[in-house]
Design an enzyme around this catalytic site. Structure first.
Site, PDB file in Angstrom:
ATOM      1  N   ARG A 120     -10.785   9.272 -19.477  1.00 40.62           N
ATOM      2  CA  ARG A 120     -11.608   8.839 -18.493  1.00 40.62           C
ATOM      3  C   ARG A 120     -11.314   7.137 -18.427  1.00 40.62           C
ATOM      4  O   ARG A 120     -12.166   6.436 -17.709  1.00 40.62           O
ATOM      5  CB  ARG A 120     -13.243   9.161 -18.490  1.00 40.62           C
ATOM      6  CG  ARG A 120     -13.555  10.461 -18.270  1.00 40.62           C
ATOM      7  CD  ARG A 120     -15.140  10.663 -18.213  1.00 40.62           C
ATOM      8  NE  ARG A 120     -14.970  12.018 -18.023  1.00 40.62           N
ATOM      9  CZ  ARG A 120     -15.379  12.685 -19.356  1.00 40.62           C
ATOM     10  NH1 ARG A 120     -15.142  12.158 -20.541  1.00 40.62           N
ATOM     11  NH2 ARG A 120     -15.482  14.153 -19.191  1.00 40.62           N
ATOM     12  N   LYS A 142      -3.190  -1.146  -8.243  1.00 41.48           N
ATOM     13  CA  LYS A 142      -2.864   0.251  -7.915  1.00 41.48           C
ATOM     14  C   LYS A 142      -2.105   1.037  -8.589  1.00 41.48           C
ATOM     15  O   LYS A 142      -1.029   0.540  -9.372  1.00 41.48           O
ATOM     16  CB  LYS A 142      -2.155   0.184  -6.540  1.00 41.48           C
ATOM     17  CG  LYS A 142      -3.032  -0.269  -5.354  1.00 41.48           C
ATOM     18  CD  LYS A 142      -2.183  -0.095  -4.084  1.00 41.48           C
ATOM     19  CE  LYS A 142      -2.874  -0.748  -2.694  1.00 41.48           C
ATOM     20  NZ  LYS A 142      -2.062  -0.813  -1.424  1.00 41.48           N
ATOM     21  N   GLU A 184      10.414  -8.927  -1.374  1.00 43.58           N
ATOM     22  CA  GLU A 184       9.077  -9.162  -1.385  1.00 43.58           C
ATOM     23  C   GLU A 184       8.525 -10.738  -1.474  1.00 43.58           C
ATOM     24  O   GLU A 184       7.445 -10.971  -1.339  1.00 43.58           O
ATOM     25  CB  GLU A 184       8.595  -8.289  -2.648  1.00 43.58           C
ATOM     26  CG  GLU A 184       8.769  -6.858  -2.531  1.00 43.58           C
ATOM     27  CD  GLU A 184       7.759  -6.038  -1.567  1.00 43.58           C
ATOM     28  OE1 GLU A 184       7.053  -6.644  -0.782  1.00 43.58           O
ATOM     29  OE2 GLU A 184       8.027  -4.763  -1.593  1.00 43.58           O
ATOM     30  N   LYS A 226       0.043 -12.921  -4.013  1.00 44.41           N
ATOM     31  CA  LYS A 226      -0.567 -11.671  -4.205  1.00 44.41           C
ATOM     32  C   LYS A 226      -1.947 -11.700  -4.887  1.00 44.41           C
ATOM     33  O   LYS A 226      -2.781 -10.746  -4.260  1.00 44.41           O
ATOM     34  CB  LYS A 226       0.491 -10.485  -4.864  1.00 44.41           C
ATOM     35  CG  LYS A 226      -0.380  -9.239  -5.133  1.00 44.41           C
ATOM     36  CD  LYS A 226       0.794  -8.148  -4.967  1.00 44.41           C
ATOM     37  CE  LYS A 226      -0.029  -6.562  -4.962  1.00 44.41           C
ATOM     38  NZ  LYS A 226       0.774  -5.557  -5.349  1.00 44.41           N
ATOM     39  N   GLU A 236      -7.947  -3.108  -0.161  1.00 42.43           N
ATOM     40  CA  GLU A 236      -7.309  -3.152   1.149  1.00 42.43           C
ATOM     41  C   GLU A 236      -8.095  -2.695   2.471  1.00 42.43           C
ATOM     42  O   GLU A 236      -7.827  -1.829   3.198  1.00 42.43           O
ATOM     43  CB  GLU A 236      -6.141  -2.218   1.176  1.00 42.43           C
ATOM     44  CG  GLU A 236      -4.940  -2.159   2.244  1.00 42.43           C
ATOM     45  CD  GLU A 236      -3.733  -1.648   1.789  1.00 42.43           C
ATOM     46  OE1 GLU A 236      -3.300  -1.547   0.825  1.00 42.43           O
ATOM     47  OE2 GLU A 236      -3.115  -1.317   3.080  1.00 42.43           O
ATOM     48  N   ARG A 240      -5.492  -7.616   2.756  1.00 38.58           N
ATOM     49  CA  ARG A 240      -4.541  -7.025   1.706  1.00 38.58           C
ATOM     50  C   ARG A 240      -3.532  -6.236   2.631  1.00 38.58           C
ATOM     51  O   ARG A 240      -2.476  -6.297   2.497  1.00 38.58           O
ATOM     52  CB  ARG A 240      -5.215  -5.981   0.892  1.00 38.58           C
ATOM     53  CG  ARG A 240      -4.242  -5.727  -0.201  1.00 38.58           C
ATOM     54  CD  ARG A 240      -4.790  -5.238  -1.585  1.00 38.58           C
ATOM     55  NE  ARG A 240      -3.699  -4.680  -2.419  1.00 38.58           N
ATOM     56  CZ  ARG A 240      -4.003  -4.364  -3.827  1.00 38.58           C
ATOM     57  NH1 ARG A 240      -5.111  -4.388  -4.287  1.00 38.58           N
ATOM     58  NH2 ARG A 240      -2.875  -3.934  -4.555  1.00 38.58           N
ATOM     59  N   ASN A 244       1.690  -5.832   4.021  1.00 33.55           N
ATOM     60  CA  ASN A 244       2.692  -4.951   4.488  1.00 33.55           C
ATOM     61  C   ASN A 244       3.324  -5.154   5.547  1.00 33.55           C
ATOM     62  O   ASN A 244       4.147  -4.610   6.271  1.00 33.55           O
ATOM     63  CB  ASN A 244       1.777  -3.645   4.948  1.00 33.55           C
ATOM     64  CG  ASN A 244       0.888  -2.774   4.189  1.00 33.55           C
ATOM     65  OD1 ASN A 244       1.619  -2.487   3.095  1.00 33.55           O
ATOM     66  ND2 ASN A 244      -0.207  -2.633   4.101  1.00 33.55           N
ATOM     67  N   HIS A 247       6.650  -3.237   6.313  1.00 33.19           N
ATOM     68  CA  HIS A 247       6.553  -2.162   5.388  1.00 33.19           C
ATOM     69  C   HIS A 247       6.432  -0.891   6.333  1.00 33.19           C
ATOM     70  O   HIS A 247       6.828   0.184   5.975  1.00 33.19           O
ATOM     71  CB  HIS A 247       5.506  -2.142   4.676  1.00 33.19           C
ATOM     72  CG  HIS A 247       5.875  -2.919   3.357  1.00 33.19           C
ATOM     73  ND1 HIS A 247       6.015  -4.339   3.159  1.00 33.19           N
ATOM     74  CD2 HIS A 247       5.814  -2.481   1.945  1.00 33.19           C
ATOM     75  CE1 HIS A 247       6.270  -4.636   1.920  1.00 33.19           C
ATOM     76  NE2 HIS A 247       6.364  -3.589   1.186  1.00 33.19           N
ATOM     77  N   HIS A 251       8.802   1.438   5.515  1.00 36.56           N
ATOM     78  CA  HIS A 251       8.465   2.915   4.990  1.00 36.56           C
ATOM     79  C   HIS A 251       9.308   4.059   5.944  1.00 36.56           C
ATOM     80  O   HIS A 251       9.776   4.802   5.399  1.00 36.56           O
ATOM     81  CB  HIS A 251       7.055   3.239   5.075  1.00 36.56           C
ATOM     82  CG  HIS A 251       6.513   2.807   3.776  1.00 36.56           C
ATOM     83  ND1 HIS A 251       5.077   1.891   3.983  1.00 36.56           N
ATOM     84  CD2 HIS A 251       6.698   2.098   2.764  1.00 36.56           C
ATOM     85  CE1 HIS A 251       4.743   1.562   2.842  1.00 36.56           C
ATOM     86  NE2 HIS A 251       5.548   1.638   2.111  1.00 36.56           N
ATOM     87  N   HIS A 264      13.455  -0.045  -1.884  1.00 34.02           N
ATOM     88  CA  HIS A 264      12.416  -0.239  -1.224  1.00 34.02           C
ATOM     89  C   HIS A 264      12.436  -1.661  -0.515  1.00 34.02           C
ATOM     90  O   HIS A 264      12.216  -1.875   0.625  1.00 34.02           O
ATOM     91  CB  HIS A 264      11.406  -0.021  -2.301  1.00 34.02           C
ATOM     92  CG  HIS A 264      10.053  -0.797  -1.446  1.00 34.02           C
ATOM     93  ND1 HIS A 264       9.367   0.157  -0.407  1.00 34.02           N
ATOM     94  CD2 HIS A 264       9.106  -1.868  -1.696  1.00 34.02           C
ATOM     95  CE1 HIS A 264       8.038  -0.809  -0.230  1.00 34.02           C
ATOM     96  NE2 HIS A 264       8.134  -1.859  -0.941  1.00 34.02           N
TER      97      HIS A 264
END
Ligand SMILES: NC(=O)c1ccc[n+]([C@@H]2O[C@H](COP(=O)([O-])OP(=O)(O)OC[C@H]3O[C@@H](n4cnc5c(N)ncnc54)[C@H](O)[C@@H]3O)[C@@H](O)[C@H]2O)c1
Ligand SMILES: [Zn+2]
Length: 366
Positions: A120, A142, A184, A226, A236, A240, A244, A247, A251, A264
């Protein structure tokens, strides 16, 4: 050496960026956690360990327990997580154990997820070794893995106790990975940091030549951007989203090419070209700002050529999981150093932006 503070409602920790961190980790970690626990796990991958394992182990009085994840996105799975959790249990991992994720973004995402769910939740640290992982994936909490149905569909927010971004470790990174990761940082500058845009324009040779001072400056500025955004909006819900930029189309490009053709950052580079075009058309940036920013993207290229149809890419943006309620949310730069989110981008307008991007991507071929 620069220290950047992350402070969200659920976590407070330092991100340290500089040289000479990998071989001096143990005392640095002790300053964060007190005494090293009995069991310290390191998640890494074999190629990274072959290059840097010796340096890594140098400062540890007792050898850490090394866990290996095979390189590549196709191993960022629940099957890998299952195997690694069992290896941790067999090696006697308990709730006081510490995990160190030592590698690129894949190792970081899987390592963070292991730490989030083993018993946990146990403590962990990020020691990112790719440019992308240093400026992006190691910061913000994340973690997670892919499903066959899509990327990053399973995961958890779990912040590390600290991040140590060693610029020296980038010395062995392939050029293509460096260039892609730098997209980035270009993004960071465009959405939040004019000074970073200028620095990157003026120091291309130093940055691409991996001059330690220039890299430290770009990396620290990108992390600071960031961290500032994550500090205001950890989950987000709003701000946030601006991370993107590039992106939505990025994506879609990754998806349309089955994640095989583009790194990426390269997809995000092309995606930013489409976003810049839209921004110019809507007047949130001027013609000269458009030229300047498009040029900056290509200074840190080359971006790979693309042979795709615009309609296919536009269709692929529809499945972007960040579209809320079917609305196409789109991040657009506002001048240089700011950005906003719009929700009314129509498919035809998007297709025109993608056509512009594809024309550029074709020129690159000839
Ligand atoms: N958690 C987040 O917020 C977040 C943000 C962005 C991206 N990501 C994730 O990050 C992942 C991509 O990360 P990445 O670009 O670092 O890719 P990666 O982890 O696959 O690393 C790229 C390649 O570089 C190699 N490598 C790593 N460090 C090296 C070094 N120092 N020298 C030589 N080779 C080295 C790796 O073995 C790998 O082959 C994706 O899975 C993406 O979803 C997560
Ligand atoms: Zn990204």
């Amino acid at each position: 050496m620069q220290t950047i503070r992350v402070e969200t409602p659920s976590a407070k920790y330092d991100v340290i960026a500089g040289s000479g961190l990998v071989d001096t980790l143990a005392p640095r970690i002790e300053r964060v956690v007190g005494r090293l626990p009995q069991r310290v796990f390191v998640l890494t991958s074999a190629p990274i360990w072959a290059l840097w394992g010796h340096s890594f182990q140098q400062s540890f009085p007792d050898a850490p327990i090394v866990l290996f994840l095979e390189p590549g996105e196709k191993h960022k799975t629940l099957a890998s997580v299952d195997r690694l959790l069992r290896e941790m249990a067999k090696a006697g991992g308990d709730r006081g154990s510490l995990l160190i994720a030592f590698g690129g973004g894949i190792v970081g995402d899987v390592g963070g997820f292991l730490a989030a769910i083993y018993m946990r939740g146990i403590s962990y640290l990020q020691v990112p070794t790719t440019f992308l992982a240093q400026v992006d994936s190691s910061v913000g909490g994340k973690t997670g893995v892919n499903l066959a149905e899509g990327k990053n569909l399973v995961g958890s927010f779990h912040h590390p106790l600290a991040v140590f971004a060693d610029i020296g470790a980038l010395g062995t990174l392939p050029d293509r990975e460096l260039h892609a990761g730098l997209m980035e940082s270009v993004k960071a500058g465009i959405i939040r940091d004019r000074a970073l845009v200028r620095f990157m324009e003026e120091h291309v040779d130093e940055v691409l030549g991996r001059d330690a001072k220039a890299l430290e400056k770009v990396i620290a500025a990108s992390i600071r951007m960031k961290a500032a955004v994550v500090n205001k909006d950890e989950r987000e819900n709003g701000l946030r989203m601006i991370l993107n930029l590039g992106h939505t189309v990025g994506h879609a490009l990754e998806q349309a090419t089955q994640y095989k053709l583009l790194l990426h950052g390269e997809a995000v580079g092309w995606g930013m070209v489409a976003a810049l075009w839209l921004a110019r058309k809507r007047g949130t940036i001027s013609g000269s700002q458009f030229e300047r920013l498009e040029n900056l993207i290509h200074l840190y290229g080359p971006l790979p050529p693309l042979k795709l149809r615009a309609a296919k890419i536009v269709a692929a943006t529809g499945s972007d999981k960040k579209n809320v309620g079917g609305v196409k949310r789109f991040v657009l730069p506002v001048g240089i150093g700011d950005a906003g989110v719009v929700e009314d981008v129509m498919p035809a307008e998007l297709e025109a932006a993608v056509e512009y991007m594809l024309a550029g991507a074709k020129e690159k071929q000839s």
